[in-house]
Design a protein around this motif. Structure first.
Motif: not given
Length: 687
Positions: A498-527
């Motif tokens: 970003a800084v090499l392409a445009f000189g710097g940075l002003d605005l960051v949006v943390n949007n990356a994500g995923l969703s794991i939909s499981k009940p407690l007893l089915e949720t693994t430590t890996k999940d």
């Protein structure tokens, strides 16, 4: 139907403008004379089609041409008040327009109108300007072109220059063009092909002469200790320095940056004559209008640490500003002595910064302007090399540079620029931006004037999204980078990109994500670990890397977390996802408290039910949530809408709207806020 003369002119312009050896971006102009029926009388009238003010030959279209009546243009010498008042003739062009006249006529219109040739080219080739800026350019012109090309001493572009060139054409039929002292070249012909052929002949003949007769090392020997750093070290050093440099270059007004480490630049920076030649400044009007009269040169060896360079920069910047202010005051005093009132100083920050061993940083009001400024300084380096190889580089004097830079006609051109968009000059990094909320956010930010870095796990999709968002302006608006936000090195690489392409940075949006939909007893430590690595750890890594840039720049900024309604609402069967969103929500509060002293605002968005266009929902989350609520997956968006207070479905664009609003000046006193974008879910109201 387009007039064949216009078609021919555009085709010639595109060929000439496509090769940087012929002219710089937006530099020079071409013209053609022909006839067309008058829409009132139906009788043929002689017309001039000429590239209008601010256009670019390589991308010229018919609307970019000024169209003027030749009979009126040819009558103008009869009312010309003389060189001291020649600027008044620009207004006279308005009375020569044919119909609506097309684009605004440029200052060079007289050159094309008054020369008695059907086709005229005016170009800014490096080889031609090298001869034009040589101390003995007149003698070189005679030697190189054997009397077929005339020498015209420096004169500001304008009506008198047009008269001078017209006189040469009339008095010397053997002459096919001219070297314009300190400026460029012009050539003419009875046909479009002849004008183009003569232009290229002048350019290539000058280049061949320089190649054959130029002495080696015109910049002097390599200065020990100032050699280019290895590629990987150089780029890392550039990324570390870029935020500091942009902060200084934005002291008067925010700027976008561009980095160049081409061989021409690195050779110049390593030369023993760097300081001497850089101080002479550029010459061609197009060059120093974009680059300022001279650059800021860092006077430390290549191996100097980032800390040493950063410590030296404020002193160099102060000295540069003082020097530029003195230049302005000398020029303004001379203007007032002539009875003129110059425009106000536009700013004293450098447009070009040269760092030995590393490269060149160029700045402008947008990415294109910053990039072109860098391209123009490369042109200037080539010009200096050529002139010094066969003579001595002798640019136009300071007084003339000032008269061009603060020309009332240039001021009028600046005034015609569109009003900046709300996010102009701002540089945004959006994670998970190849689809869904991230892509919608990046699209909205770019539409509002920001430069955008599309970061995504899938590089091909990130680059495709960047091309879609950038459109015709492509990488001047958006770039795509690969980034696994769980990987510290990849996150840093994305920020560096970003800084090499445009000189710097002003605005960051943390949007990356995923969703794991499981009940407690089915949720693994890996999940659990995967969910937290991507969103909690990933947001932390991105924010930390970005915060370093924001703090180094000293320009403030925004960090926005796309969290969720689930950060405050306890729903069934999503323990890992909701706990992670609560983590993100508290990161907003923590960082708002910590970064506020640096002018950095940190806010969050809490969406809900964003089904359409969502990569998360399409990846299996939608099916699982539909099963939880007992509806078909294709009806999930409608289901979410009906459980809201407003009964409206939430789309990615609605989240993007909230991000935009949080980052505008209207909310410049707001930090630590979470904005619900859920159409109204009472259970998720913040308390």
């Amino acid at each position: 139907m387009t007039n064949p003369t216009v078609t021919e002119l555009l085709e010639r312009s595109h060929r000439l403008g496509a090769d940087p050896r012929n002219t710089n971006y937006a530099g020079g102009n071409t013209s053609a004379k022909g006839t067309e029926p008058d829409p009132v009388t139906g009788e043929d009238v002689e017309l001039l089609w000429v590239k209008g003010s601010g256009g670019d030959l390589g991308t010229l279209t018919e609307p970019g041409l000024a169209v003027l009546r030749l009979d009126r243009l040819r009558a103008l010498p009869g009312v010309y008040p003389g060189v001291e008042r020649e600027d008044e003739m620009v207004a006279a062009f308005d009375y020569c327009l044919h119909g609506r006249g097309g684009a605004a006529p440029s200052i060079d219109t007289a050159m094309h109108a008054l020369v008695d040739a059907a086709h005229v080219d005016h170009l800014h080739p490096d080889s031609g300007i090298a001869i034009a800026t040589a101390a003995d350019g007149e003698a070189l012109t005679a030697e190189i072109f054997d009397g077929k090309v005339a020498w015209v001493p420096w004169r500001r572009p304008g009506f008198q220059l047009g008269l001078d060139i017209a006189a040469i054409k009339a008095e010397s039929p053997e002459v096919v063009g001219a070297i314009l002292g300190g400026h460029g070249i012009t050539a003419w012909g009875d046909t479009s092909a002849e004008a183009e052929e003569r232009s290229l002949w002048i350019i290539r003949t000058a280049a061949a002469y320089l190649a054959e007769h130029g002495r080696p090392e015109p910049f002097g020997a390599v200065r020990p200790g100032f050699e280019p750093l290895p590629d990987d070290v150089r780029r890392a050093r550039a990324a570390a320095l870029a935020p500091h440099l942009r902060g200084l270059a934005s002291s008067d007004r925010p700027q976008v940056g561009h980095f160049t480490d081409s061989p021409e630049v690195l050779e110049f920076l390593a030369s023993e004559r760097l300081a001497e030649l850089a101080a002479l400044g550029t010459s061609c009007p197009d060059h120093f209008l974009r680059t300022k009269v001279k650059p800021l040169v860092v006077d430390l060896p290549s191996a100097s640490s980032v800390e040493d360079v950063v410590a030296r920069l404020p002193e160099l910047h102060d000295a540069y500003r003082a020097d530029y202010t003195a230049y302005y005051e000398r020029g303004a005093a001379a203007a007032r002595a002539r009875g003129e009132e110059p425009p106000a100083m536009r700013g004293a920050d450098p447009a070009i910064v040269l760092v030995p061993g590393v490269g060149m940083f160029s700045y402008g009001a947008d990415k294109q302007t910053a990039r072109v400024a860098g391209e123009f300084y490369v042109n200037a380096i080539n010009v200096m090399r050529g002139a010094e190889s066969v003579s001595t580089y002798a640019p136009i004097d300071e007084a003339e540079k000032f008269r061009i830079e603060y020309w009332a006609l240039e001021e009028a051109k600046l005034a015609r620029r569109p009003r900046p968009k709300p996010l102009a000059t701002r540089i945004a990094l959006v994670t998970g931006a190849a689809s869904g909320i991230g892509k919608a956010t990046a699209t909205r930010l770019a539409a509002e004037g920001a430069c955008v870095v599309i970061a995504d796990l899938d590089l091909a999709k990130a680059q495709a999204a960047a091309r879609e968002i950038g459109g015709d302006r492509d990488t001047d608006v958006a770039i795509g980078v690969q980034a696994d936000v769980t990987d510290e090195d990849q996150v840093q690489a994305a920020v560096d990109a970003a800084v090499l392409a445009f000189g710097g940075l002003d605005l960051v949006v943390n949007n990356a994500g995923l969703s794991i939909s499981k009940p407690l007893l089915e949720t693994t430590t890996k999940d659990w670990d995967l969910q937290h690595d991507v969103m909690a750890k990933g947001s932390f890594l991105v924010s930390r890397a970005a915060a370093r840039v924001l703090i180094d720049q000293g320009l403030g900024g925004d960090i926005v977390y796309v969290s969720s309604k689930n950060s405050v609402f306890a729903g069934p069967n999503n323990i890992a996802y909701s706990a992670t969103k609560a983590d993100q929500a508290h990161q907003v509060r923590l960082l708002a408290a910590e970064l506020g002293e640096h002018g950095v605002k940190v806010n969050g968005i809490n969406p809900d039910g964003v089904v359409r266009g969502s990569g998360i929902f399409a990846g299996g989350w939608g099916a699982k949530r539909a099963a939880v609520y007992g509806v078909s997956e294709d009806k999930l968006g409608e289901f979410y809408a009906q459980r809201t207070l407003l009964k409206r479905e939430v789309l990615p664009e609605h989240v993007a709207n909230a991000v935009f609003v949080l980052c505008t000046s209207d909310l410049d006193h707001t930090t630590g806020l979470h904005v619900p974008v859920d159409a109204g879910v009472a259970a998720a109201f913040l308390r």
